[in-house]
Design a protein around this motif. Structure first.
Motif, PDB file in Angstrom:
ATOM      1  N   ILE A  28      12.669 -62.989 -15.045  1.00  0.00           N
ATOM      2  CA  ILE A  28      13.387 -61.852 -15.615  1.00  0.00           C
ATOM      3  C   ILE A  28      12.406 -60.693 -15.780  1.00  0.00           C
ATOM      4  O   ILE A  28      11.368 -60.839 -16.440  1.00  0.00           O
ATOM      5  CB  ILE A  28      14.034 -62.214 -16.965  1.00  0.00           C
ATOM      6  N   ARG A  29      12.725 -59.575 -15.150  1.00  0.00           N
ATOM      7  CA  ARG A  29      11.879 -58.397 -15.276  1.00  0.00           C
ATOM      8  C   ARG A  29      12.379 -57.529 -16.414  1.00  0.00           C
ATOM      9  O   ARG A  29      13.558 -57.214 -16.505  1.00  0.00           O
ATOM     10  CB  ARG A  29      11.886 -57.601 -13.971  1.00  0.00           C
ATOM     11  N   LYS A  30      11.445 -57.143 -17.255  1.00  0.00           N
ATOM     12  CA  LYS A  30      11.800 -56.268 -18.359  1.00  0.00           C
ATOM     13  C   LYS A  30      11.843 -54.824 -17.880  1.00  0.00           C
ATOM     14  O   LYS A  30      11.120 -54.435 -16.964  1.00  0.00           O
ATOM     15  CB  LYS A  30      10.784 -56.412 -19.492  1.00  0.00           C
ATOM     16  N   LYS A  31      12.697 -54.066 -18.511  1.00  0.00           N
ATOM     17  CA  LYS A  31      12.792 -52.658 -18.176  1.00  0.00           C
ATOM     18  C   LYS A  31      11.529 -51.933 -18.645  1.00  0.00           C
ATOM     19  O   LYS A  31      10.953 -52.243 -19.676  1.00  0.00           O
ATOM     20  CB  LYS A  31      14.023 -52.037 -18.839  1.00  0.00           C
ATOM     21  N   ALA A  32      11.131 -50.966 -17.848  1.00  0.00           N
ATOM     22  CA  ALA A  32       9.943 -50.186 -18.215  1.00  0.00           C
ATOM     23  C   ALA A  32      10.236 -49.325 -19.434  1.00  0.00           C
ATOM     24  O   ALA A  32      11.372 -48.900 -19.673  1.00  0.00           O
ATOM     25  CB  ALA A  32       9.514 -49.310 -17.052  1.00  0.00           C
ATOM     26  N   LYS A  33       9.224 -49.114 -20.216  1.00  0.00           N
ATOM     27  CA  LYS A  33       9.393 -48.302 -21.410  1.00  0.00           C
ATOM     28  C   LYS A  33       9.638 -46.846 -21.037  1.00  0.00           C
ATOM     29  O   LYS A  33       9.382 -46.405 -19.911  1.00  0.00           O
ATOM     30  CB  LYS A  33       8.151 -48.416 -22.284  1.00  0.00           C
ATOM     31  N   ARG A  34      10.131 -46.102 -22.009  1.00  0.00           N
ATOM     32  CA  ARG A  34      10.480 -44.705 -21.751  1.00  0.00           C
ATOM     33  C   ARG A  34       9.239 -43.889 -21.392  1.00  0.00           C
ATOM     34  O   ARG A  34       9.281 -43.005 -20.541  1.00  0.00           O
ATOM     35  CB  ARG A  34      11.154 -44.123 -22.998  1.00  0.00           C
ATOM     36  N   LYS A  35       8.109 -44.194 -22.013  1.00  0.00           N
ATOM     37  CA  LYS A  35       6.875 -43.456 -21.745  1.00  0.00           C
ATOM     38  C   LYS A  35       6.401 -43.700 -20.307  1.00  0.00           C
ATOM     39  O   LYS A  35       5.949 -42.775 -19.618  1.00  0.00           O
ATOM     40  CB  LYS A  35       5.795 -43.879 -22.736  1.00  0.00           C
ATOM     41  N   ALA A  36       6.527 -44.953 -19.843  1.00  0.00           N
ATOM     42  CA  ALA A  36       6.100 -45.283 -18.481  1.00  0.00           C
ATOM     43  C   ALA A  36       7.017 -44.639 -17.445  1.00  0.00           C
ATOM     44  O   ALA A  36       6.547 -44.113 -16.418  1.00  0.00           O
ATOM     45  CB  ALA A  36       6.072 -46.793 -18.294  1.00  0.00           C
ATOM     46  N   THR A  37       8.319 -44.676 -17.689  1.00  0.00           N
ATOM     47  CA  THR A  37       9.258 -44.053 -16.744  1.00  0.00           C
ATOM     48  C   THR A  37       9.052 -42.536 -16.678  1.00  0.00           C
ATOM     49  O   THR A  37       9.129 -41.932 -15.604  1.00  0.00           O
ATOM     50  CB  THR A  37      10.704 -44.357 -17.154  1.00  0.00           C
ATOM     51  N   LYS A  38       8.768 -41.935 -17.813  1.00  0.00           N
ATOM     52  CA  LYS A  38       8.508 -40.497 -17.842  1.00  0.00           C
ATOM     53  C   LYS A  38       7.235 -40.162 -17.067  1.00  0.00           C
ATOM     54  O   LYS A  38       7.165 -39.149 -16.363  1.00  0.00           O
ATOM     55  CB  LYS A  38       8.388 -40.027 -19.285  1.00  0.00           C
ATOM     56  N   LEU A  39       6.221 -41.027 -17.183  1.00  0.00           N
ATOM     57  CA  LEU A  39       4.977 -40.812 -16.462  1.00  0.00           C
ATOM     58  C   LEU A  39       5.172 -40.945 -14.954  1.00  0.00           C
ATOM     59  O   LEU A  39       4.636 -40.150 -14.164  1.00  0.00           O
ATOM     60  CB  LEU A  39       3.924 -41.806 -16.949  1.00  0.00           C
ATOM     61  N   LEU A  40       5.971 -41.929 -14.537  1.00  0.00           N
ATOM     62  CA  LEU A  40       6.238 -42.114 -13.117  1.00  0.00           C
ATOM     63  C   LEU A  40       7.063 -40.966 -12.540  1.00  0.00           C
ATOM     64  O   LEU A  40       6.835 -40.531 -11.405  1.00  0.00           O
ATOM     65  CB  LEU A  40       6.952 -43.450 -12.888  1.00  0.00           C
ATOM     66  N   GLU A  41       8.033 -40.473 -13.311  1.00  0.00           N
ATOM     67  CA  GLU A  41       8.828 -39.336 -12.848  1.00  0.00           C
ATOM     68  C   GLU A  41       7.982 -38.073 -12.732  1.00  0.00           C
ATOM     69  O   GLU A  41       8.198 -37.237 -11.852  1.00  0.00           O
ATOM     70  CB  GLU A  41      10.000 -39.098 -13.804  1.00  0.00           C
ATOM     71  N   ASP A  42       6.995 -37.947 -13.636  1.00  0.00           N
ATOM     72  CA  ASP A  42       6.139 -36.771 -13.593  1.00  0.00           C
ATOM     73  C   ASP A  42       5.212 -36.786 -12.372  1.00  0.00           C
ATOM     74  O   ASP A  42       4.790 -35.736 -11.901  1.00  0.00           O
ATOM     75  CB  ASP A  42       5.318 -36.692 -14.880  1.00  0.00           C
ATOM     76  N   ARG A  43       4.908 -37.974 -11.869  1.00  0.00           N
ATOM     77  CA  ARG A  43       4.026 -38.086 -10.712  1.00  0.00           C
ATOM     78  C   ARG A  43       4.754 -37.960  -9.382  1.00  0.00           C
ATOM     79  O   ARG A  43       4.116 -37.872  -8.338  1.00  0.00           O
ATOM     80  CB  ARG A  43       3.292 -39.437 -10.738  1.00  0.00           C
ATOM     81  N   LYS A  44       6.074 -37.919  -9.408  1.00  0.00           N
ATOM     82  CA  LYS A  44       6.830 -37.784  -8.166  1.00  0.00           C
ATOM     83  C   LYS A  44       6.644 -36.387  -7.592  1.00  0.00           C
ATOM     84  O   LYS A  44       6.373 -35.427  -8.313  1.00  0.00           O
ATOM     85  CB  LYS A  44       8.320 -38.041  -8.430  1.00  0.00           C
ATOM     86  N   PRO A  45       6.771 -36.239  -6.256  1.00  0.00           N
ATOM     87  CA  PRO A  45       6.635 -34.901  -5.659  1.00  0.00           C
ATOM     88  C   PRO A  45       7.765 -33.977  -6.090  1.00  0.00           C
ATOM     89  O   PRO A  45       8.921 -34.390  -6.223  1.00  0.00           O
ATOM     90  CB  PRO A  45       6.679 -35.186  -4.153  1.00  0.00           C
ATOM     91  N   LYS A  46       7.422 -32.712  -6.314  1.00  0.00           N
ATOM     92  CA  LYS A  46       8.374 -31.708  -6.774  1.00  0.00           C
ATOM     93  C   LYS A  46       8.328 -30.505  -5.853  1.00  0.00           C
ATOM     94  O   LYS A  46       7.374 -30.306  -5.104  1.00  0.00           O
ATOM     95  CB  LYS A  46       8.042 -31.274  -8.213  1.00  0.00           C
TER      96      LYS A  46
END
Length: 342
Positions: A2-20
């Motif tokens: 069972i994979r746990k959902k990523a925390k809000r801080k981690a998801t925000k960090l990953l979204e910030d690293r995506k190309p814009k």
């Protein structure tokens, strides 16, 4: 499993690293190499202060990094810290007081330049006021090498990426409180100076501007370079389609090497019949049909007349026919005869 959902801080960090489409301000990674002396370490810290808060300082520990020989270790650090610029300082017997400035694209090294530092002046305590909110540097490039030498053109863009930090839409002149001056002495040496702008009373509306050298100031000698390949450079300089099709941008408008504005005009295929040209009588509607009819009539008349002449010449005339015209006999002339006397 069972994979746990990523925390809000981690998801925000990953979204910030995506190309814009509009990227975040470029962050820099400042490192110390195998060996670093005291002067070079203070220089790295001063450059870190000029880029605060968009800089990551790793000068407290030494790192075994040789970017011109091995690229993978520095690319790994750049990927982990999500930075697009890096600066490495090292001191060796072969290359004393050495700094390497580089840029990355898509977590790969784009280009690098190695400088030798001499005549170093440290930053003064007055420079601590430069990191106020809204503080912007004024970057000045002096020397013909930045226009004529292609290597110095790339070095100029690297210094701009390193010290420009942000692209503001509007600038308050009071926010320009320090100047970074880079002078090309010759084809192999540069002079780096950092000044603070002081506004003094002049008795007029515009104040008197005075420049105070607060450091860091140094002379840089060009040592080694590594430029980007044509394909990688083309991908790095590619503009997104969203920005290309904006309303503010003029389509097919560009500047040539001399700075003149030029444009390309694309004309669709036109119908020749709809073009407004001078209306001659021969091109009018129906004139061509009339001329063809006249030509047909003339051909028929010629055929008719030619056929009648041929018919009349081929049929012989009879003497019994009452309608035949009388024929006239032609006598051949005879030579005159002489009378003989008897």
């Amino acid at each position: 499993m069972i994979r746990k959902k990523a925390k809000r801080k981690a998801t925000k960090l990953l979204e910030d690293r995506k190309p814009k489409v509009i990227e975040n301000p470029k962050r820099s990674l400042i490192l110390s190499g195998r060996k670093v002396n005291k002067d070079l370490k203070t220089l790295l810290q001063d450059l870190h202060r000029l880029r605060t808060p968009f800089s990551v300082n790793f000068t407290q520990e030494t790192h075994d990094l040789l970017p011109f020989e091995e690229v993978q270790p520095i690319e790994k650090l750049v990927k982990s810290e999500d930075t697009s610029l890096f600066l490495i300082g090292s001191h060796q017997k072969k290359r004393p007081n050495n700094i390497i400035m580089g840029r990355c694209f898509d977590q790969q090294i784009l280009d690098m330049v190695e400088f030798g530092v001499s005549e170093l002046k440290q930053m003064e305590s007055k420079a601590s006021l430069l990191n106020n909110l809204g503080s912007k540097p004024c970057i000045v490039f002096k020397g013909d090498e930045f226009k004529n030498n292609p290597q110095f053109e790339t070095i100029r863009s690297m210094f701009l990426d390193f010290f420009r930090i942000e692209d503001p839409s509007s600038i308050n002149l009071l926010g320009l409180d320090h100047v970074i001056s880079i002078t090309a002495i010759d084809s192999n040496n540069l002079a780096f100076n950092h000044y603070k702008i002081n506004f003094e009373k002049s008795g007029q509306k515009t104040p008197h501007v005075q420049l105070v050298d607060i450091g860091p100031s140094m002379k840089l000698s060009l040592r080694r370079t590594r430029w980007a390949s044509d394909d990688l450079k083309k991908n790095a300089m590619k503009i997104p389609d969203v920005l290309r099709k904006s309303k503010d941008r003029l389509k097919n408008v560009f500047r040539d090497e001399l700075g003149n504005v030029q444009a390309k005009i694309h004309v669709q295929q036109q119908d020749i019949k709809t073009i407004g040209t001078k209306n001659f009588r021969a091109t009018r509607k129906g004139v061509a049909e009339e001329t063809t009819k006249k030509l047909d009539m003339m051909e028929r008349m010629d055929k008719f007349l030619y056929g009648k002449r041929k018919l009349s010449s081929s049929t012989p005339t009879s003497s019994n026919d009452s309608t035949s015209t009388p024929t006239t006999e032609t006598k051949t002339p005879q030579p005159p005869t002489k009378k003989i006397k008897q």
